[in-house]
Design a protein around this motif. Structure first.
Motif, PDB file in Angstrom:
ATOM      1  N   ALA A  48       0.827  -1.208   0.000  1.00 14.60           N
ATOM      2  CA  ALA A  48       0.000   0.000   0.000  1.00 14.60           C
ATOM      3  C   ALA A  48       0.863   1.260   0.000  1.00 14.60           C
ATOM      4  CB  ALA A  48      -0.923  -0.009   1.220  1.00 14.60           C
ATOM      5  N   ILE A  49       1.912   1.275   0.817  1.00 15.08           N
ATOM      6  CA  ILE A  49       2.826   2.419   0.852  1.00 15.08           C
ATOM      7  C   ILE A  49       3.454   2.643  -0.514  1.00 15.08           C
ATOM      8  CG2 ILE A  49       5.015   3.251   1.806  1.00 15.08           C
ATOM      9  CD1 ILE A  49       4.272   1.855   4.429  1.00 15.08           C
ATOM     10  N   SER A  50       3.849   1.567  -1.165  1.00 14.22           N
ATOM     11  CA  SER A  50       4.526   1.671  -2.465  1.00 14.22           C
ATOM     12  C   SER A  50       3.572   2.121  -3.564  1.00 14.22           C
ATOM     13  CB  SER A  50       5.150   0.316  -2.828  1.00 14.22           C
ATOM     14  OG  SER A  50       6.102  -0.076  -1.863  1.00 14.22           O
ATOM     15  N   ILE A  51       2.326   1.679  -3.516  1.00 13.22           N
ATOM     16  CA  ILE A  51       1.345   2.123  -4.517  1.00 13.22           C
ATOM     17  C   ILE A  51       1.112   3.629  -4.402  1.00 13.22           C
ATOM     18  CG2 ILE A  51      -1.083   1.987  -5.184  1.00 13.22           C
ATOM     19  CD1 ILE A  51      -1.007  -0.982  -4.503  1.00 13.22           C
ATOM     20  N   ILE A  52       0.962   4.126  -3.184  1.00 12.07           N
ATOM     21  CA  ILE A  52       0.761   5.561  -2.976  1.00 12.07           C
ATOM     22  C   ILE A  52       1.969   6.348  -3.448  1.00 12.07           C
ATOM     23  CG2 ILE A  52       0.486   7.352  -1.214  1.00 12.07           C
ATOM     24  CD1 ILE A  52      -1.208   5.363   0.366  1.00 12.07           C
ATOM     25  N   GLN A  91      -2.350  15.491  -2.332  1.00 17.14           N
ATOM     26  CA  GLN A  91      -2.948  15.535  -0.995  1.00 17.14           C
ATOM     27  C   GLN A  91      -3.303  14.137  -0.507  1.00 17.14           C
ATOM     28  OE1 GLN A  91      -3.172  17.693   1.406  1.00 17.14           O
ATOM     29  NE2 GLN A  91      -4.287  16.222   2.668  1.00 17.14           N
ATOM     30  N   PHE A  92      -3.775  13.282  -1.405  1.00 21.07           N
ATOM     31  CA  PHE A  92      -4.086  11.908  -1.003  1.00 21.07           C
ATOM     32  C   PHE A  92      -2.832  11.166  -0.528  1.00 21.07           C
ATOM     33  CE2 PHE A  92      -4.398   7.356  -2.037  1.00 21.07           C
ATOM     34  CZ  PHE A  92      -5.473   7.016  -1.229  1.00 21.07           C
ATOM     35  N   SER A  93      -1.653  11.595  -1.003  1.00 23.70           N
ATOM     36  CA  SER A  93      -0.410  10.933  -0.580  1.00 23.70           C
ATOM     37  C   SER A  93      -0.170  11.071   0.914  1.00 23.70           C
ATOM     38  CB  SER A  93       0.789  11.498  -1.350  1.00 23.70           C
ATOM     39  OG  SER A  93       1.054  12.848  -0.968  1.00 23.70           O
ATOM     40  N   SER A  94      -0.937  11.959   1.593  1.00 27.27           N
ATOM     41  CA  SER A  94      -0.823  12.048   3.052  1.00 27.27           C
ATOM     42  C   SER A  94      -1.180  10.722   3.708  1.00 27.27           C
ATOM     43  CB  SER A  94      -1.722  13.161   3.597  1.00 27.27           C
ATOM     44  OG  SER A  94      -3.089  12.914   3.271  1.00 27.27           O
ATOM     45  N   LEU A  98       0.607   8.016   7.162  1.00 31.38           N
ATOM     46  CA  LEU A  98      -0.224   7.297   8.128  1.00 31.38           C
ATOM     47  C   LEU A  98      -0.025   5.788   7.994  1.00 31.38           C
ATOM     48  CD1 LEU A  98      -3.558   9.327   8.023  1.00 31.38           C
ATOM     49  CD2 LEU A  98      -1.638   9.534   9.605  1.00 31.38           C
ATOM     50  N   TYR A  99       0.181   5.337   6.766  1.00 32.53           N
ATOM     51  CA  TYR A  99       0.540   3.925   6.568  1.00 32.53           C
ATOM     52  C   TYR A  99       1.873   3.600   7.235  1.00 32.53           C
ATOM     53  CZ  TYR A  99      -2.909   1.767   3.448  1.00 32.53           C
ATOM     54  OH  TYR A  99      -4.034   1.171   2.937  1.00 32.53           O
ATOM     55  N   MET A 100       2.815   4.550   7.193  1.00 33.96           N
ATOM     56  CA  MET A 100       4.097   4.321   7.854  1.00 33.96           C
ATOM     57  C   MET A 100       3.901   4.180   9.360  1.00 33.96           C
ATOM     58  SD  MET A 100       7.292   3.808   7.437  1.00 33.96           S
ATOM     59  CE  MET A 100       7.462   4.272   5.715  1.00 33.96           C
ATOM     60  N   ALA A 133      -9.090   6.699   4.376  1.00 31.56           N
ATOM     61  CA  ALA A 133     -10.185   7.613   4.691  1.00 31.56           C
ATOM     62  C   ALA A 133      -9.671   9.030   4.884  1.00 31.56           C
ATOM     63  CB  ALA A 133     -10.918   7.135   5.948  1.00 31.56           C
ATOM     64  N   PHE A 134      -8.565   9.167   5.593  1.00 32.82           N
ATOM     65  CA  PHE A 134      -7.985  10.501   5.799  1.00 32.82           C
ATOM     66  C   PHE A 134      -7.563  11.121   4.477  1.00 32.82           C
ATOM     67  CE2 PHE A 134      -4.416  13.370   6.464  1.00 32.82           C
ATOM     68  CZ  PHE A 134      -4.910  14.209   7.439  1.00 32.82           C
ATOM     69  N   GLY A 135      -6.878  10.334   3.636  1.00 28.17           N
ATOM     70  CA  GLY A 135      -6.419  10.859   2.355  1.00 28.17           C
ATOM     71  C   GLY A 135      -7.560  11.288   1.457  1.00 28.17           C
ATOM     72  N   ILE A 136      -8.599  10.466   1.365  1.00 29.90           N
ATOM     73  CA  ILE A 136      -9.731  10.776   0.483  1.00 29.90           C
ATOM     74  C   ILE A 136     -10.528  11.971   1.003  1.00 29.90           C
ATOM     75  CG2 ILE A 136     -11.934   9.916  -0.375  1.00 29.90           C
ATOM     76  CD1 ILE A 136     -10.669   7.131  -0.512  1.00 29.90           C
ATOM     77  N   VAL A 137     -10.793  12.004   2.309  1.00 34.74           N
ATOM     78  CA  VAL A 137     -11.603  13.085   2.883  1.00 34.74           C
ATOM     79  C   VAL A 137     -10.891  14.430   2.745  1.00 34.74           C
ATOM     80  CG1 VAL A 137     -12.555  14.021   5.032  1.00 34.74           C
ATOM     81  CG2 VAL A 137     -12.895  11.611   4.457  1.00 34.74           C
ATOM     82  N   THR A 138      -9.617  14.491   3.096  1.00 34.09           N
ATOM     83  CA  THR A 138      -8.897  15.770   3.015  1.00 34.09           C
ATOM     84  C   THR A 138      -8.695  16.203   1.568  1.00 34.09           C
ATOM     85  OG1 THR A 138      -6.762  14.590   3.156  1.00 34.09           O
ATOM     86  CG2 THR A 138      -7.719  15.433   5.213  1.00 34.09           C
ATOM     87  N   ALA A 139      -8.395  15.260   0.682  1.00 32.51           N
ATOM     88  CA  ALA A 139      -8.203  15.611  -0.729  1.00 32.51           C
ATOM     89  C   ALA A 139      -9.496  16.111  -1.355  1.00 32.51           C
ATOM     90  CB  ALA A 139      -7.672  14.398  -1.501  1.00 32.51           C
TER      91      ALA A 139
END
Length: 406
Positions: A48-52, A91-94, A98-100, A133-139
């Motif tokens: 997941a981290i690598s895809i982002i 912005q979604f990359s935030s 969180l994944y880290m 959820a955080f990435g999608i909502v903030t973006a």
């Protein structure tokens, strides 16, 4: 005409993002092609981290296609819609940092509290729900509020024009204006802090605390181990258990390095104008996360590669087999291809993560368990993790080290 600093930022960031995209793609290939890796929570988190990181690196490589032509960015060809698209992805990359945090939290649960893979799996859904959820909502919120505009090196949350007065300053009475003169990006500084830098700095603090706890736990475990096992045949166990701590710390350090200069630039911006050199360093290092992750992830693979002697041949073998695997004879996603031990050993051949258990049978005698029912039997034996108040025996330490090296 672009300044030398702008051109340096342009080319250095592109180089960093290319390296990062390649590194992330290698991890994606390594995890998805191995059935054994796909069963492990740690591997899925790295996926997941690598895809982002991969998608963010790609949009940064092609920034001229997204930046509006009027922005002054070198060779900019984009428009408003393309700028919003890049801003949304950035912005979604935030979700990445969180994944880290989730990755470090997983290490903490395994090392400090002795959680097994099956216990981690029950918690894993939250490791994916919260960051995404955080990435999608903030973006999405920033998109609806028209916050995405041309910034220093990409389209992100920024005021338009850059020197406009926000409604926050107007309401404070710090200006003669009665309303904001920002066309877009009103109160951009507040949104940047709330949507990105505050969660980022909280994540950095969380990783620092986790790293300290992991380090202290491993030190205590090592002392208990030395008291229990006083013979040289157990040195292999100590080396393997140390590798878990080192991998956890390496990922944290890479995370810190990537975000050090952007953090300094943001702090300086609160008080003064940011120097162009600091802007170049920020824009370059921010694109290296995937590259550093790949160096750490493939380090155990590189160390076990004995077919080639020269370092560049080893690196090319790993890159070739993960990215151009369809044109490569040797499959370096399997341990049996490049792992050579001094004594008899049984190695699980399904992916980078080996499930191994060390017994006190003599020097360097390591027996591998195949996945499936034998793995369940092995985990039953490893339930000694907290028995008698100990941090874990040699058997358990080798098992979870091997599963989390990547």
């Amino acid at each position: 005409m672009s300044s030398p600093a702008d051109l340096a930022l342009f080319f250095l960031q592109k180089l960093a993002c290319i390296l990062s995209a390649v590194g992330s793609l290698m991890i994606i290939s390594q995890v998805t092609r191995s059935q054994f890796n796909r069963k492990k929570t740690q591997q899925r988190l790295m996926l997941a981290i690598s895809i982002i990181d991969f998608q963010t690196s790609i949009v940064w490589i092609f920034t001229p296609l997204f930046m509006p032509a009027y922005s002054g960015y070198p060779w900019a060809l984009g428009n408003r819609a393309s700028c919003d698209t890049q801003g949304f992805i950035v912005q979604f990359s935030s979700a990445g940092f969180l994944y880290m945090c989730c990755l470090q939290f997983m290490y903490l649960l395994m090392i400090k509290y002795g959680w097994k893979e099956r216990e981690i799996t029950k918690l894993e859904k939250w490791f994916h729900i919260i960051p995404n959820a955080f990435g999608i909502v903030t973006a999405t919120t920033a998109l609806v509020l028209k916050q995405y505009n041309a910034a220093n090196w990409d389209c992100w949350i920024a005021p338009l024009p850059a020197d406009c007065t926000s409604s926050y300053e107007v309401n404070k009475g710090n200006t003669e204006l009665t309303e904001t003169d920002c066309i877009r990006g009103d109160m951009a500084n507040i949104f940047r802090f709330a949507f990105f830098f505050a969660p980022l700095w909280a994540s950095i603090l969380f990783c620092i605390v986790t790293m300290i706890v992991v380090h202290r736990t491993m030190k205590k475990s090592e002392l208990n181990f030395q008291k229990k096992y006083r013979y040289s045949q157990n040195s292999r166990n100590r080396q393997v258990s140390d590798e878990v701590k080192k991998q956890s710390i390496r990922y944290s350090l890479a995370f810190f390095i990537v975000w050090t200069f952007p953090t300094l630039a943001r702090i300086v911006q609160f008080f003064n104008e940011v120097h162009p050199v600091l802007v170049v360093l920020s824009g370059t290092t921010i694109g290296l996360q995937g590259f550093f992750n790949a160096l750490i992830y493939f380090r155990p693979r590189y160390a076990k590669c004995v077919k080639h002697k020269r370092w560049y041949n080893k690196v090319w073998a790993i890159v070739h087999s993960t990215i151009f695997f369809c044109c490569y004879n040797d499959d370096y996603t399997k341990d049996s291809v490049d792992y050579v031990g001094r004594t008899s050993s049984v190695i699980n051949t399904e992916g980078t993560s080996m499930s191994m258990t060390a017994k006190s049978m003599g020097p360097q005698q390591i027996v591998g368990y195949p996945e499936g029912k034998d793995e369940e039997k092995r985990e039953e034996k490893d339930d000694k993790w907290h028995s008698n108040g100990e941090e874990g025996d040699a058997t358990t330490q080798v098992k979870w080290t091997s599963e989390t090296q990547g």
